[in-house]
Design a protein around this motif. Structure first.
Motif, PDB file in Angstrom:
ATOM      1  N   ARG A 169       0.832  -1.207   0.000  1.00 35.16           N
ATOM      2  CA  ARG A 169       0.000   0.000   0.000  1.00 35.16           C
ATOM      3  C   ARG A 169       0.863   1.252   0.000  1.00 35.16           C
ATOM      4  O   ARG A 169       0.636   2.196  -0.762  1.00 35.16           O
ATOM      5  N   ALA A 170       1.846   1.269   0.886  1.00 34.93           N
ATOM      6  CA  ALA A 170       2.701   2.441   1.006  1.00 34.93           C
ATOM      7  C   ALA A 170       3.516   2.670  -0.263  1.00 34.93           C
ATOM      8  O   ALA A 170       3.671   3.811  -0.728  1.00 34.93           O
ATOM      9  N   ARG A 171       4.036   1.602  -0.859  1.00 36.09           N
ATOM     10  CA  ARG A 171       4.867   1.735  -2.055  1.00 36.09           C
ATOM     11  C   ARG A 171       4.047   2.254  -3.235  1.00 36.09           C
ATOM     12  O   ARG A 171       4.521   3.086  -4.017  1.00 36.09           O
ATOM     13  N   VAL A 172       2.819   1.773  -3.368  1.00 31.06           N
ATOM     14  CA  VAL A 172       1.957   2.254  -4.451  1.00 31.06           C
ATOM     15  C   VAL A 172       1.669   3.743  -4.277  1.00 31.06           C
ATOM     16  O   VAL A 172       1.737   4.523  -5.239  1.00 31.06           O
ATOM     17  N   ALA A 173       1.359   4.156  -3.055  1.00 33.12           N
ATOM     18  CA  ALA A 173       1.066   5.568  -2.800  1.00 33.12           C
ATOM     19  C   ALA A 173       2.271   6.445  -3.107  1.00 33.12           C
ATOM     20  O   ALA A 173       2.140   7.499  -3.751  1.00 33.12           O
ATOM     21  N   LEU A 174       3.455   6.029  -2.680  1.00 33.23           N
ATOM     22  CA  LEU A 174       4.665   6.808  -2.948  1.00 33.23           C
ATOM     23  C   LEU A 174       4.946   6.893  -4.446  1.00 33.23           C
ATOM     24  O   LEU A 174       5.376   7.936  -4.949  1.00 33.23           O
ATOM     25  N   HIS A 175       4.696   5.800  -5.161  1.00 31.20           N
ATOM     26  CA  HIS A 175       4.894   5.795  -6.610  1.00 31.20           C
ATOM     27  C   HIS A 175       3.924   6.762  -7.282  1.00 31.20           C
ATOM     28  O   HIS A 175       4.312   7.541  -8.161  1.00 31.20           O
ATOM     29  N   LEU A 176       2.663   6.704  -6.887  1.00 31.62           N
ATOM     30  CA  LEU A 176       1.660   7.581  -7.495  1.00 31.62           C
ATOM     31  C   LEU A 176       2.015   9.056  -7.314  1.00 31.62           C
ATOM     32  O   LEU A 176       1.731   9.888  -8.183  1.00 31.62           O
ATOM     33  N   LYS A 177       2.644   9.363  -6.179  1.00 26.17           N
ATOM     34  CA  LYS A 177       3.004  10.744  -5.877  1.00 26.17           C
ATOM     35  C   LYS A 177       4.416  11.109  -6.353  1.00 26.17           C
ATOM     36  O   LYS A 177       4.891  12.210  -6.093  1.00 26.17           O
ATOM     37  N   SER A 178       5.081  10.146  -7.007  1.00 28.78           N
ATOM     38  CA  SER A 178       6.432  10.376  -7.536  1.00 28.78           C
ATOM     39  C   SER A 178       7.409  10.801  -6.442  1.00 28.78           C
ATOM     40  O   SER A 178       8.257  11.683  -6.646  1.00 28.78           O
ATOM     41  N   VAL A 179       7.293  10.181  -5.280  1.00 29.61           N
ATOM     42  CA  VAL A 179       8.166  10.490  -4.151  1.00 29.61           C
ATOM     43  C   VAL A 179       9.402   9.587  -4.203  1.00 29.61           C
ATOM     44  O   VAL A 179       9.285   8.367  -4.296  1.00 29.61           O
ATOM     45  N   LYS A 180      10.576  10.196  -4.145  1.00 28.62           N
ATOM     46  CA  LYS A 180      11.807   9.426  -4.070  1.00 28.62           C
ATOM     47  C   LYS A 180      12.061   9.027  -2.625  1.00 28.62           C
ATOM     48  O   LYS A 180      11.983   9.867  -1.719  1.00 28.62           O
ATOM     49  N   TYR A 181      12.352   7.750  -2.411  1.00 27.77           N
ATOM     50  CA  TYR A 181      12.522   7.268  -1.036  1.00 27.77           C
ATOM     51  C   TYR A 181      13.498   6.106  -1.013  1.00 27.77           C
ATOM     52  O   TYR A 181      13.755   5.452  -2.036  1.00 27.77           O
ATOM     53  N   GLU A 182      14.028   5.857   0.158  1.00 26.12           N
ATOM     54  CA  GLU A 182      14.896   4.700   0.375  1.00 26.12           C
ATOM     55  C   GLU A 182      14.059   3.578   0.959  1.00 26.12           C
ATOM     56  O   GLU A 182      13.381   3.767   1.970  1.00 26.12           O
ATOM     57  N   TYR A 183      14.105   2.429   0.307  1.00 19.46           N
ATOM     58  CA  TYR A 183      13.327   1.282   0.782  1.00 19.46           C
ATOM     59  C   TYR A 183      14.211   0.375   1.619  1.00 19.46           C
ATOM     60  O   TYR A 183      15.277  -0.064   1.172  1.00 19.46           O
ATOM     61  N   LEU A 184      13.785   0.104   2.839  1.00 18.48           N
ATOM     62  CA  LEU A 184      14.520  -0.743   3.777  1.00 18.48           C
ATOM     63  C   LEU A 184      13.708  -2.010   4.022  1.00 18.48           C
ATOM     64  O   LEU A 184      12.676  -1.976   4.694  1.00 18.48           O
ATOM     65  N   ASP A 185      14.177  -3.108   3.447  1.00 18.31           N
ATOM     66  CA  ASP A 185      13.420  -4.357   3.532  1.00 18.31           C
ATOM     67  C   ASP A 185      13.765  -5.127   4.796  1.00 18.31           C
ATOM     68  O   ASP A 185      14.934  -5.240   5.171  1.00 18.31           O
ATOM     69  N   GLU A 186      12.716  -5.620   5.457  1.00 19.30           N
ATOM     70  CA  GLU A 186      12.865  -6.510   6.610  1.00 19.30           C
ATOM     71  C   GLU A 186      12.515  -7.913   6.111  1.00 19.30           C
ATOM     72  O   GLU A 186      11.347  -8.319   6.149  1.00 19.30           O
ATOM     73  N   PRO A 187      13.493  -8.671   5.623  1.00 20.02           N
ATOM     74  CA  PRO A 187      13.192  -9.928   4.932  1.00 20.02           C
ATOM     75  C   PRO A 187      12.574 -11.010   5.804  1.00 20.02           C
ATOM     76  O   PRO A 187      11.872 -11.880   5.305  1.00 20.02           O
ATOM     77  N   ASP A 188      12.802 -10.953   7.117  1.00 22.98           N
ATOM     78  CA  ASP A 188      12.260 -11.980   8.019  1.00 22.98           C
ATOM     79  C   ASP A 188      11.592 -11.313   9.208  1.00 22.98           C
ATOM     80  O   ASP A 188      11.903 -11.590  10.361  1.00 22.98           O
ATOM     81  N   VAL A 189      10.653 -10.407   8.891  1.00 24.53           N
ATOM     82  CA  VAL A 189      10.095  -9.537   9.924  1.00 24.53           C
ATOM     83  C   VAL A 189       9.312 -10.304  10.995  1.00 24.53           C
ATOM     84  O   VAL A 189       9.143  -9.823  12.116  1.00 24.53           O
ATOM     85  N   LEU A 190       8.851 -11.517  10.678  1.00 23.37           N
ATOM     86  CA  LEU A 190       8.117 -12.291  11.670  1.00 23.37           C
ATOM     87  C   LEU A 190       9.028 -12.808  12.771  1.00 23.37           C
ATOM     88  O   LEU A 190       8.589 -13.003  13.918  1.00 23.37           O
ATOM     89  N   ASN A 191      10.291 -13.020  12.447  1.00 25.07           N
ATOM     90  CA  ASN A 191      11.221 -13.607  13.411  1.00 25.07           C
ATOM     91  C   ASN A 191      12.334 -12.675  13.855  1.00 25.07           C
ATOM     92  O   ASN A 191      12.944 -12.905  14.907  1.00 25.07           O
ATOM     93  N   SER A 192      12.606 -11.655  13.073  1.00 23.33           N
ATOM     94  CA  SER A 192      13.709 -10.756  13.385  1.00 23.33           C
ATOM     95  C   SER A 192      13.347  -9.342  12.954  1.00 23.33           C
ATOM     96  O   SER A 192      12.993  -9.111  11.800  1.00 23.33           O
ATOM     97  N   LYS A 193      13.439  -8.409  13.887  1.00 18.88           N
ATOM     98  CA  LYS A 193      13.090  -7.017  13.601  1.00 18.88           C
ATOM     99  C   LYS A 193      14.294  -6.126  13.850  1.00 18.88           C
ATOM    100  O   LYS A 193      14.987  -6.266  14.862  1.00 18.88           O
ATOM    101  N   SER A 194      14.531  -5.211  12.927  1.00 16.85           N
ATOM    102  CA  SER A 194      15.678  -4.319  13.058  1.00 16.85           C
ATOM    103  C   SER A 194      15.456  -3.313  14.186  1.00 16.85           C
ATOM    104  O   SER A 194      14.319  -3.042  14.605  1.00 16.85           O
ATOM    105  N   GLU A 195      16.565  -2.747  14.662  1.00 15.44           N
ATOM    106  CA  GLU A 195      16.474  -1.718  15.702  1.00 15.44           C
ATOM    107  C   GLU A 195      15.703  -0.502  15.197  1.00 15.44           C
ATOM    108  O   GLU A 195      14.963   0.132  15.958  1.00 15.44           O
ATOM    109  N   LEU A 196      15.888  -0.187  13.915  1.00 15.58           N
ATOM    110  CA  LEU A 196      15.187   0.968  13.350  1.00 15.58           C
ATOM    111  C   LEU A 196      13.681   0.746  13.361  1.00 15.58           C
ATOM    112  O   LEU A 196      12.918   1.660  13.689  1.00 15.58           O
TER     113      LEU A 196
END
Length: 228
Positions: free
Chosen positions: A21-48
């Motif tokens: 949802r968030a990525r589609v909205a940012l694309h529609l608005k032509s917003v440049k952003y850094e994407y930070l993927d949490e590949p195993d968010v169910l088991n490991s969450k970053s400090e950020l």
């Protein structure tokens, strides 16, 4: 109003329909952003992630300058209001805005609730009951699409809008449930509008780069649940 020099980051997970949802909205608005993927968010969450969303500890989280915005639909509305570039995502008319929010809540509450019930059923009787409820919910959403789209391609009319972004999150999970159960929930005889809408939504330039394929969703679900 957003400033051009504001840094924008999005914490997400490739398999999360809510991060989509968030990525589609940012694309529609032509917003440049850094994407930070949490590949195993169910088991490991970053400090950020834990720092940015200490209450729910979930993706997605939008970091805009020195503030964090959590919860997918909240992010979509924020993006729409913070950036004037691109098309409006939420309808301009107060009633249409309220109606879009209502049906988005229906998706998150009723449809996702039914999907969880089908996937978590303990026996065939419970699974059949949950499947029936899911079909009822999709039939209700079909009627909402008919009224909202006014014969055009999207819930928002000619272009993707808030409700399209909200509803698009069900497509991956529905595909997974269909694959595991052998039951088709999006059917020509009951949801012809949603089937055509789903094809247009998946193919849209703001969606296609970020939405996993049906095969990727199914492979992820098999790995998650240990299914061969």
């Amino acid at each position: 109003m957003a400033q051009n020099n504001d840094t924008v980051k999005l914490i997400g997970c490739w398999s999360s329909p809510y991060a989509l949802r968030a990525r589609v909205a940012l694309h529609l608005k032509s917003v440049k952003y850094e994407y930070l993927d949490e590949p195993d968010v169910l088991n490991s969450k970053s400090e950020l992630l834990l720092k940015s969303n200490p209450i729910y500890k979930k993706v997605p989280v939008l970091i805009h300058g020195d503030v964090s915005i959590c919860e997918s639909l909240n992010i979509v509305q924020y993006v729409d209001e913070a950036w004037s570039s691109g098309p409006s995502i939420l309808p301009s008319h107060p009633y249409e805005r309220a109606n879009a929010r209502f049906w988005a809540l229906f998706v998150d509450d009723k449809i996702f609730g039914s999907l969880d019930a089908v996937g978590g059923a303990k026996d065939d009787e419970g699974r059949m009951a949950a499947a029936g409820k899911l079909m009822e919910c999709l039939a209700t959403l079909e009627e909402a699409f008919r009224k909202s789209s006014k014969g055009l391609g999207f819930f928002g009319g000619e272009n993707i809008g808030f409700l399209d972004i909200a509803c698009g999150t069900i497509l991956g999970p529905v595909s997974v449930i269909e694959a595991f159960s052998g039951v088709k929930f999006l059917r020509e005889e009951t949801t012809p509008g949603l089937i055509q809408w789903a094809e247009k939504f998946r193919a849209h330039e703001a969606v296609k780069p970020y939405m996993p394929t049906v095969e990727e969703f199914i492979a992820f679900a098999k790995k998650k649940f240990g299914v061969e």
